[in-house]
Design an enzyme around this catalytic site. Structure first.
Site, PDB file in Angstrom:
ATOM      1  N   GLN A  56     -26.312  26.968 -11.746  1.00 36.14           N
ATOM      2  CA  GLN A  56     -25.479  26.663 -12.704  1.00 36.14           C
ATOM      3  C   GLN A  56     -23.945  25.987 -13.246  1.00 36.14           C
ATOM      4  O   GLN A  56     -23.020  26.292 -12.142  1.00 36.14           O
ATOM      5  CB  GLN A  56     -25.699  27.755 -13.819  1.00 36.14           C
ATOM      6  CG  GLN A  56     -25.554  26.087 -15.168  1.00 36.14           C
ATOM      7  CD  GLN A  56     -24.804  27.305 -16.897  1.00 36.14           C
ATOM      8  OE1 GLN A  56     -24.022  26.909 -17.578  1.00 36.14           O
ATOM      9  NE2 GLN A  56     -25.821  28.139 -16.499  1.00 36.14           N
ATOM     10  N   GLU A  83     -18.877  23.366 -15.741  1.00 34.42           N
ATOM     11  CA  GLU A  83     -17.256  22.617 -15.743  1.00 34.42           C
ATOM     12  C   GLU A  83     -16.774  22.275 -16.860  1.00 34.42           C
ATOM     13  O   GLU A  83     -17.741  21.194 -17.320  1.00 34.42           O
ATOM     14  CB  GLU A  83     -17.192  21.777 -14.400  1.00 34.42           C
ATOM     15  CG  GLU A  83     -17.973  22.066 -13.196  1.00 34.42           C
ATOM     16  CD  GLU A  83     -16.935  23.558 -12.561  1.00 34.42           C
ATOM     17  OE1 GLU A  83     -15.633  23.305 -12.773  1.00 34.42           O
ATOM     18  OE2 GLU A  83     -17.250  23.996 -11.742  1.00 34.42           O
ATOM     19  N   ASN A  89     -25.460  22.640 -16.804  1.00 30.14           N
ATOM     20  CA  ASN A  89     -24.446  23.058 -18.846  1.00 30.14           C
ATOM     21  C   ASN A  89     -24.375  21.520 -19.148  1.00 30.14           C
ATOM     22  O   ASN A  89     -23.644  20.508 -18.868  1.00 30.14           O
ATOM     23  CB  ASN A  89     -23.372  23.751 -17.792  1.00 30.14           C
ATOM     24  CG  ASN A  89     -22.930  24.545 -19.253  1.00 30.14           C
ATOM     25  OD1 ASN A  89     -22.374  23.852 -20.156  1.00 30.14           O
ATOM     26  ND2 ASN A  89     -23.402  25.205 -19.521  1.00 30.14           N
ATOM     27  N   THR A 143     -15.662  38.414 -22.076  1.00 27.96           N
ATOM     28  CA  THR A 143     -14.804  38.206 -20.512  1.00 27.96           C
ATOM     29  C   THR A 143     -14.101  37.095 -21.258  1.00 27.96           C
ATOM     30  O   THR A 143     -14.117  36.068 -22.020  1.00 27.96           O
ATOM     31  CB  THR A 143     -16.493  37.057 -20.282  1.00 27.96           C
ATOM     32  OG1 THR A 143     -15.857  36.641 -18.958  1.00 27.96           O
ATOM     33  CG2 THR A 143     -17.226  36.524 -21.510  1.00 27.96           C
ATOM     34  N   LYS A 172     -15.342  33.237 -21.647  1.00 35.21           N
ATOM     35  CA  LYS A 172     -15.947  32.327 -22.188  1.00 35.21           C
ATOM     36  C   LYS A 172     -15.548  33.786 -23.654  1.00 35.21           C
ATOM     37  O   LYS A 172     -16.000  33.806 -24.444  1.00 35.21           O
ATOM     38  CB  LYS A 172     -17.176  32.156 -22.645  1.00 35.21           C
ATOM     39  CG  LYS A 172     -18.048  31.894 -23.693  1.00 35.21           C
ATOM     40  CD  LYS A 172     -19.470  30.901 -23.196  1.00 35.21           C
ATOM     41  CE  LYS A 172     -20.201  30.544 -24.463  1.00 35.21           C
ATOM     42  NZ  LYS A 172     -21.148  30.111 -24.491  1.00 35.21           N
ATOM     43  N   SER A 181     -17.247  34.988 -12.605  1.00 32.29           N
ATOM     44  CA  SER A 181     -15.273  35.246 -12.618  1.00 32.29           C
ATOM     45  C   SER A 181     -16.479  35.931 -11.145  1.00 32.29           C
ATOM     46  O   SER A 181     -15.772  36.344  -9.896  1.00 32.29           O
ATOM     47  CB  SER A 181     -15.164  36.233 -13.285  1.00 32.29           C
ATOM     48  OG  SER A 181     -15.622  37.346 -14.000  1.00 32.29           O
ATOM     49  N   CYS A 199     -52.377  71.855 -12.382  1.00 33.74           N
ATOM     50  CA  CYS A 199     -53.906  71.839 -11.896  1.00 33.74           C
ATOM     51  C   CYS A 199     -54.577  72.082 -13.110  1.00 33.74           C
ATOM     52  O   CYS A 199     -55.732  70.913 -13.624  1.00 33.74           O
ATOM     53  CB  CYS A 199     -53.934  72.748 -11.449  1.00 33.74           C
ATOM     54  SG  CYS A 199     -53.252  73.036  -9.045  1.00 33.74           S
TER      55      CYS A 199
HETATM   56  N1  3NM Z   1     -21.751  32.317 -21.703  1.00 36.82           N
HETATM   57  P1  3NM Z   1     -18.238  36.288 -16.394  1.00 36.82           P
HETATM   58  S1  3NM Z   1     -20.072  34.682 -21.425  1.00 36.82           S
HETATM   59  C1  3NM Z   1     -20.985  31.316 -19.246  1.00 36.82           C
HETATM   60  O1  3NM Z   1     -21.032  34.276 -24.650  1.00 36.82           O
HETATM   61  C2  3NM Z   1     -20.807  31.871 -20.052  1.00 36.82           C
HETATM   62  O2  3NM Z   1     -22.246  33.214 -23.562  1.00 36.82           O
HETATM   63  C3  3NM Z   1     -21.204  33.646 -22.335  1.00 36.82           C
HETATM   64  O3  3NM Z   1     -18.630  34.857 -17.358  1.00 36.82           O
HETATM   65  C4  3NM Z   1     -21.229  33.434 -23.456  1.00 36.82           C
HETATM   66  O4  3NM Z   1     -19.386  36.604 -15.828  1.00 36.82           O
HETATM   67  C5  3NM Z   1     -19.917  33.318 -19.921  1.00 36.82           C
HETATM   68  O5  3NM Z   1     -17.115  35.447 -15.443  1.00 36.82           O
HETATM   69  C6  3NM Z   1     -18.907  32.948 -18.620  1.00 36.82           C
HETATM   70  O6  3NM Z   1     -18.247  37.040 -17.541  1.00 36.82           O
HETATM   71  C7  3NM Z   1     -19.733  34.761 -18.499  1.00 36.82           C
HETATM   72 MG    MG Z   2     -22.768  24.770 -23.649  1.00 41.30          MG
END
Ligand code: 3NM
Ligand code: MG
Length: 470
Positions: free
Chosen positions: A40, A43, A72, A137, A140, A203, A438
């Site tokens: 996917q 960007e 995306n 993370t 995001k 990542s 058995c």
């Molecule tokens: N969506 P990584 S977290 C694209 O919470 C995406 O909906 C998320 O990245 C959500 O593998 C995320 O670096 C990115 O943790 C996940």
């Molecule tokens: Mg989106």
């Protein structure tokens, strides 16, 4: 119809994470070489012209490797570059609209932040959903208070959409150090037969110094996802409906006192005959060549346990099995110590081909040997070691032999090839006595007899229910 796409290792891009000295295109190519099955382009920081430029470049690589490629959010970009589909967020265009613009052949995925959103996505015809981030993370960020969906939330998500034909990828904070735990947790805890279809990362691959190596490592963990329909029943928290069925089964066995014709070994003959009487059945332990056919014909069920194997016993098994098949009598087959000697394995395989076996019951060593799977070994009649993918083993073997396979142990795994369940009903004391396995074989026979010749059934909710729950 949900498209047949492999989303097992799903790469989401982020150019800002690409290591110095490399391009995104290089990273994507390395990742595909390492095992990425789906890409996917995501960007968030570039304008439309640049996005399209990147899309053309990445699409080319994906095409060369025959890997699906989606965009995306931006349906216009997907259309402009003729991508394989789009991945939408809850704030983006609806699935229905995206479908009407892109047509029926494009892949449509969506992020589902709640079980309700997941169900809505399934109803709207999404091909797959991405979960809410399993762990927080920085790729995001969702604010300080966000703790992630977690493994428990993921299992709840999978259970909530089990009835729909829609794929699921887990995403968010997943990497080679925590993924195994998530996969094992799902394998163990899903209850409605729907497991993960894959895992999406940003990542863990994009920012890795070696994207190929990082992808291969993740792919090897993802390979452990058990891809069969499973239902897990736990004896510690019995399902009242099932307990009621078992009660009815016992009542009927007592009322009908079915004749159970058991050809079994000298070690357990007396015990299994008594177990048959105790539960309300009528035991017949005949194994003489001259009479097994007659008994098998009038019996409610035939149990064949090869424990005291010899040339003459083998002939008795053969005659009893053939007569049972002819009379429509169900047969429970217990391949005692199948993996221990070549003679036993050969005998089992030949008998399994000679007559219809209704239930094949054995321990992990015996079932693995018959399936030709490595894994659980045998020491004599005891199973040593464990099976790597028990659900896969029993369901494949059940399909192959067109029978119900029941693999016993601390946890029993049972499958008819369509659905599989596990029963956590072991007890450590069972290892201290001989013949418990058995005896279970014999009890299976009686339960099989009782319920209109069904050892298991599907209830109104399409749950796979098994009677031997004691
Ligand atoms: N969506 P990584 S977290 C694209 O919470 C995406 O909906 C998320 O990245 C959500 O593998 C995320 O670096 C990115 O943790 C996940
Ligand atoms: Mg989106």
């Amino acid at each position: 119809m949900v498209k047949n796409i492999d989303i097992s290792l799903y790469l989401v891009t982020d150019s800002s994470l690409v290591p110095k000295g490399k391009t995104l295109a290089q990273v994507v190519e390395e990742a595909i070489e390492g095992g990425v099955t789906f890409v996917q382009l995501r960007e968030k920081e570039c304008d439309t012209r640049e996005f399209i430029q990147k899309a053309i470049e990445i699409k080319k690589i994906c095409k060369e490797h025959n890997v699906p490629f989606v965009i995306n959010d931006r349906i216009d970009v997907a259309l402009a570059v003729d991508a394989d589909g789009v991945h939408l967020g809850q704030q983006d265009m609806t699935i229905e609209m995206a479908k009407s613009i892109l047509g029926p052949n494009k892949i449509i995925g969506i992020t589902a932040e709640t079980n309700e959103q997941a169900i809505a996505a399934a109803k709207a015809g999404a091909d797959y959903i991405g979960s809410l981030a399993i762990y927080p993370t920085s790729t995001k960020p969702r604010g300080e208070d966000f703790t992630g969906l977690g493994k428990e939330g993921l299992v709840s998500l999978l259970d909530s959409i089990s009835e729909y034909d829609m794929k699921v990828v887990a995403i968010g904070g997943l990497n080679s150090s925590n993924l195994d735990d998530v996969v094992q947790y799902c394998n163990k805890n899903i209850t409605k037969g729907k497991n993960l279809d894959g895992v999406a990362v940003v990542s863990a691959i994009i920012a890795a110094p070696d994207a190929k190596k990082a992808s291969a490592e993740l792919a090897s963990i993802i390979a452990k996802i058990e891809k069969v329909n499973t239902k897990t029943l736990n004896a510690a928290t019995p399902d009242y409906e099932i307990v009621k069925k078992v009660g009815e089964a016992l009542y009927r066995i007592k009322a009908n006192s079915p004749l159970i014709h058991t050809l079994t070994n000298f070690v357990v003959m007396n015990d299994t005959a008594n177990a048959t009487i105790e539960i309300g059945g009528s035991p017949c332990m005949a194994h003489a060549l001259g009479e097994v056919e007659e008994f098998a014909t009038i019996a409610g069920c035939v149990v064949i346990n090869i424990g005291s194997l010899s040339a003459e016993w083998n002939d008795s098994f053969y005659l009893a099995g053939r007569a049972a098949e002819k009379a429509g009598t169900p047969v429970v087959f217990d391949p005692v110590a199948a993996g221990a000697t070549h003679y036993r394995l050969k005998t089992c395989k030949s008998l399994l081909q000679s007559f219809k076996v209704t239930v094949l019951k054995g321990n992990a060593g015996e079932i693995s040997a018959i399936a030709g799977f490595g894994g659980a070994a045998s020491k004599g009649v005891d199973s040593t070691g464990t099976v790597d993918k028990p659900f896969e083993l029993v369901s494949k073997l059940a399909q192959q032999l067109n029978t119900c396979v029941c693999m016993t142990g601390a946890t029993d795994y049972i499958s008819d090839g369509k659905k599989s369940i596990s029963l956590h009903n072991g007890h450590e004391m069972l290892g201290n006595i001989t013949g418990s396995g058995c005896t279970v074989g014999n009890l299976v026979g009686k339960f099989y007899y009782y319920y209109y010749n069904y050892y298991y059934y599907y209830n109104d909710d399409d749950d796979f229910i098994i009677y031997v729950y004691i």
